[in-house]
Design an enzyme around this catalytic site. Structure first.
Site, PDB file in Angstrom:
ATOM      1  N   HIS A   2       0.846  -1.203   0.000  1.00  0.00           N
ATOM      2  CA  HIS A   2       0.000   0.000   0.000  1.00  0.00           C
ATOM      3  C   HIS A   2       0.872   1.240   0.000  1.00  0.00           C
ATOM      4  CE1 HIS A   2      -3.144   2.847   1.225  1.00  0.00           C
ATOM      5  NE2 HIS A   2      -3.982   1.946   0.739  1.00  0.00           N
ATOM      6  N   GLU A  39      -7.925  -4.827  -0.588  1.00  0.00           N
ATOM      7  CA  GLU A  39      -8.500  -5.564  -1.717  1.00  0.00           C
ATOM      8  C   GLU A  39      -8.522  -7.066  -1.509  1.00  0.00           C
ATOM      9  OE1 GLU A  39      -9.853  -3.495  -3.232  1.00  0.00           O
ATOM     10  OE2 GLU A  39      -8.676  -1.970  -4.271  1.00  0.00           O
TER      11      GLU A  39
HETATM   12  N1  COA Z   1       3.977  -7.762  -4.631  1.00  0.00           N
HETATM   13  C1  COA Z   1       5.298  -7.853  -4.814  1.00  0.00           C
HETATM   14  N2  COA Z   1       6.132  -6.816  -4.673  1.00  0.00           N
HETATM   15  C2  COA Z   1       5.608  -5.631  -4.355  1.00  0.00           C
HETATM   16  C3  COA Z   1       4.230  -5.457  -4.142  1.00  0.00           C
HETATM   17  C4  COA Z   1       3.401  -6.586  -4.295  1.00  0.00           C
HETATM   18  N3  COA Z   1       2.096  -6.501  -4.108  1.00  0.00           N
HETATM   19  N4  COA Z   1       3.974  -4.178  -3.830  1.00  0.00           N
HETATM   20  C5  COA Z   1       5.158  -3.545  -3.838  1.00  0.00           C
HETATM   21  N5  COA Z   1       6.141  -4.423  -4.162  1.00  0.00           N
HETATM   22  C6  COA Z   1       7.551  -4.139  -4.254  1.00  0.00           C
HETATM   23  C7  COA Z   1       7.857  -3.397  -5.540  1.00  0.00           C
HETATM   24  O1  COA Z   1       8.145  -4.270  -6.591  1.00  0.00           O
HETATM   25  C8  COA Z   1       9.035  -2.569  -5.151  1.00  0.00           C
HETATM   26  O2  COA Z   1      10.158  -3.376  -5.176  1.00  0.00           O
HETATM   27  P1  COA Z   1      11.561  -2.808  -5.769  1.00  0.00           P
HETATM   28  O3  COA Z   1      11.907  -1.662  -4.847  1.00  0.00           O
HETATM   29  O4  COA Z   1      12.480  -3.977  -5.685  1.00  0.00           O
HETATM   30  O5  COA Z   1      11.256  -2.358  -7.165  1.00  0.00           O
HETATM   31  C9  COA Z   1       8.761  -2.223  -3.680  1.00  0.00           C
HETATM   32  O6  COA Z   1       7.903  -3.250  -3.211  1.00  0.00           O
HETATM   33  C10 COA Z   1       8.093  -0.866  -3.502  1.00  0.00           C
HETATM   34  O7  COA Z   1       6.977  -0.777  -4.386  1.00  0.00           O
HETATM   35  P2  COA Z   1       6.335   0.604  -4.887  1.00  0.00           P
HETATM   36  O8  COA Z   1       5.742   0.367  -6.235  1.00  0.00           O
HETATM   37  O9  COA Z   1       7.291   1.726  -4.719  1.00  0.00           O
HETATM   38  O10 COA Z   1       5.190   0.825  -3.845  1.00  0.00           O
HETATM   39  P3  COA Z   1       3.996   1.857  -4.010  1.00  0.00           P
HETATM   40  O11 COA Z   1       3.771   2.464  -2.683  1.00  0.00           O
HETATM   41  O12 COA Z   1       4.184   2.766  -5.161  1.00  0.00           O
HETATM   42  O13 COA Z   1       2.845   0.840  -4.423  1.00  0.00           O
HETATM   43  C11 COA Z   1       0.903  -0.427  -4.552  1.00  0.00           C
HETATM   44  C12 COA Z   1       1.715   0.581  -3.721  1.00  0.00           C
HETATM   45  C13 COA Z   1      -0.413  -0.712  -3.845  1.00  0.00           C
HETATM   46  C14 COA Z   1       0.616   0.163  -5.970  1.00  0.00           C
HETATM   47  C15 COA Z   1       1.731  -1.731  -4.698  1.00  0.00           C
HETATM   48  O14 COA Z   1       2.006  -2.259  -3.427  1.00  0.00           O
HETATM   49  C16 COA Z   1       1.030  -2.767  -5.571  1.00  0.00           C
HETATM   50  O15 COA Z   1       1.171  -2.732  -6.795  1.00  0.00           O
HETATM   51  N6  COA Z   1       0.286  -3.723  -4.954  1.00  0.00           N
HETATM   52  C17 COA Z   1      -0.448  -4.717  -5.714  1.00  0.00           C
HETATM   53  C18 COA Z   1      -1.739  -4.143  -6.280  1.00  0.00           C
HETATM   54  C19 COA Z   1      -2.796  -3.915  -5.219  1.00  0.00           C
HETATM   55  O16 COA Z   1      -3.065  -4.761  -4.382  1.00  0.00           O
HETATM   56  N7  COA Z   1      -3.405  -2.726  -5.289  1.00  0.00           N
HETATM   57  C20 COA Z   1      -4.462  -2.346  -4.364  1.00  0.00           C
HETATM   58  C21 COA Z   1      -3.970  -1.270  -3.461  1.00  0.00           C
HETATM   59  S1  COA Z   1      -5.143  -0.892  -2.198  1.00  0.00           S
END
Ligand code: COA
Length: 404
Positions: A283, A341
């Site tokens: 998140h 979710e």
């Molecule tokens: N599964 C695997 N790895 C994940 C992950 C997940 N669900 N969420 C984050 N990561 C990893 C990323 O690959 C990244 O790794 P890296 O630094 O080696 O590249 C690191 O964790 C940080 O991710 P980042 O994209 O900077 O986090 P964010 O704060 O921008 O993203 C979300 C938040 C929710 C977009 C992200 O966690 C995600 O895509 N989750 C899955 C989709 C989801 O469930 N969305 C609903 C949100 S309520």
């Protein structure tokens, strides 16, 4: 004051004050209009949650009854809107696109509910209040538009869905509560109490969540003194994007796959080895388990215990625990925990909401938060107008087209 700092994604920028919800990403607290989400989710009806957000207090029994009937009277959509939804279904338009079209078109035939009865803060509802002036008229119309959007969203979604399945729409029933009526319009059957309570808990849990992208969009529209239908339509467009409201469908696909294979560890390892993200985890704001995950997990447990496939629920739990452990192993520096979710998928699937309508059902709830934010923006409005840093060319000389 213009800052030179570039604030991509506005992460951490505070651009509004709100009394609607407070999120603490470090402790995992979510407070909605003064109530911990855990209490609101399980105690309230959806109508009470909406009233709370719009008027900043709980309704009395009398006010709640009036508010419920007001919303119920605003549920209907007319032939023109049904025609739009039928066309959208026949053309294979996705559910969120159909909701956008239907929500926009629904202004054509908003039923004439008695605006004065349900709005406790409407000057016209108070016999001692001064005579209604143009400002009161505008405010009353605005409140009525908010209630219309909230009331009509479920009808729009369900009508589209029935057409898409080749079935006739089910007309809304005024004697049913918001959640029960939505389920009945989707399936055509009287929902069980357990299903209604499960859906209602979901609707309360996600009704508001700080200045998320769709809520921000709704506030931006309102800040130009535009109307609430435009704000709601813009917010639907924002919520549609996979980075915002699109995760629970894929979560359900994953759960089904794991339930079928019985091998959560193999599934998670294969995904992570392929460099894929696990849907339902991580998140932007929470660094701990999303508090809404616990609320929805408990609701799903109650539902599946009473009325569903308890085995499927156990699969979800097992998968979650394996996933959180493996994510911690792979990303030791970044706490990746369960988000809202994950159990949304399990709960909505259990209570009978089709997978393809998960995001539209999110909108059915969140429109309450959007409308409350729009009202709040109106109360203390300032045009939202950030700046951009120009990185384009300078000093170009115009060349006539025949010389280019
Ligand atoms: N599964 C695997 N790895 C994940 C992950 C997940 N669900 N969420 C984050 N990561 C990893 C990323 O690959 C990244 O790794 P890296 O630094 O080696 O590249 C690191 O964790 C940080 O991710 P980042 O994209 O900077 O986090 P964010 O704060 O921008 O993203 C979300 C938040 C929710 C977009 C992200 O966690 C995600 O895509 N989750 C899955 C989709 C989801 O469930 N969305 C609903 C949100 S309520």
């Amino acid at each position: 004051m213009v800052s030179d700092e570039l604030d991509r994604g506005l992460e951490g920028a505070t651009v509004a004050e709100t009394r609607l919800s407070r999120i603490d990403g470090e402790t995992g607290d979510l407070v909605v209009a003064g109530f911990p989400v855990e209490a609101l989710a399980t105690e309230a009806t959806y109508e009470e949650s909406v009233f709370l957000l719009l008027y900043d207090r709980l309704p009395t029994a009398e006010e709640l009854a009036a508010f419920r009937s007001d919303l119920a009277a605003r549920r209907g959509i007319g032939d023109e809107v049904r025609a739009v939804l039928r066309r959208a279904a026949e053309a294979g338009e996705p559910p969120m696109d159909a909701l956008r079209m239907g929500a926009a078109a629904a202004t054509l035939d908003a039923p004439d509910a008695d605006d004065a009865t349900a709005d406790p803060d409407d000057a016209t509802a108070d016999p001692d209040a001064p005579a209604e002036g143009p400002v009161d008229d505008a405010a009353a119309a605005d409140h009525a538009a908010a209630r219309r959007a909230i009331a009509a969203f479920p009808t729009v979604v369900a009508t589209y869905w029935r057409y898409r399945r080749g079935e006739e729409p089910v007309a809304p029933r005024e004697d049913l509560g918001h959640a029960a009526n939505y389920l009945r319009m989707l399936t055509g059957d009287e929902p069980t109490d357990a299903a209604v309570r499960g859906l209602e808990t979901y609707l309360n849990t996600v009704i508001d969540h700080g200045l998320n992208a769709s809520t921000f969009a709704a506030r931006v529209v309102t800040s130009t003194e535009s109307d609430l239908v435009s704000a709601a339509t813009a917010a639907v467009g924002v919520l549609k994007g996979p980075l915002h409201g699109g995760a629970p469908g894929p979560v359900l696909d994953d759960l089904r796959e794991v339930h079928r294979s019985g091998d959560p560890e193999g599934f998670v390892r294969a995904k992570l080895d392929a460099g894929e993200r696990l849907m339902g985890f991580g998140h932007r704001v929470y660094r701990v388990r999303d508090p809404r995950a616990a609320v929805l997990e408990a609701a799903a447990e109650r539902f599946y215990g009473a009325d569903g496939d308890a085995d499927f629920f156990e699969t979800a739990r097992e998968y979650e625990s394996v996933a959180v452990d493996l994510l911690a192993e792979r990303k030791p520096d970044r706490r990746l925990d369960t988000n809202v979710e994950f159990y949304t998928a399990a709960l909505l699937h259990g209570v009978g909401v089709p997978r393809d309508l998960f995001t539209t059902t999110f909108a059915v709830s969140r429109v309450g938060g959007w409308m409350a934010h729009c009202q709040e923006q109106r109360e203390n409005n300032r045009l939202i107008r950030p700046t951009s840093r120009y990185v384009g060319a300078e000093g170009r000389t115009w060349t006539p087209v025949e010389e280019r």
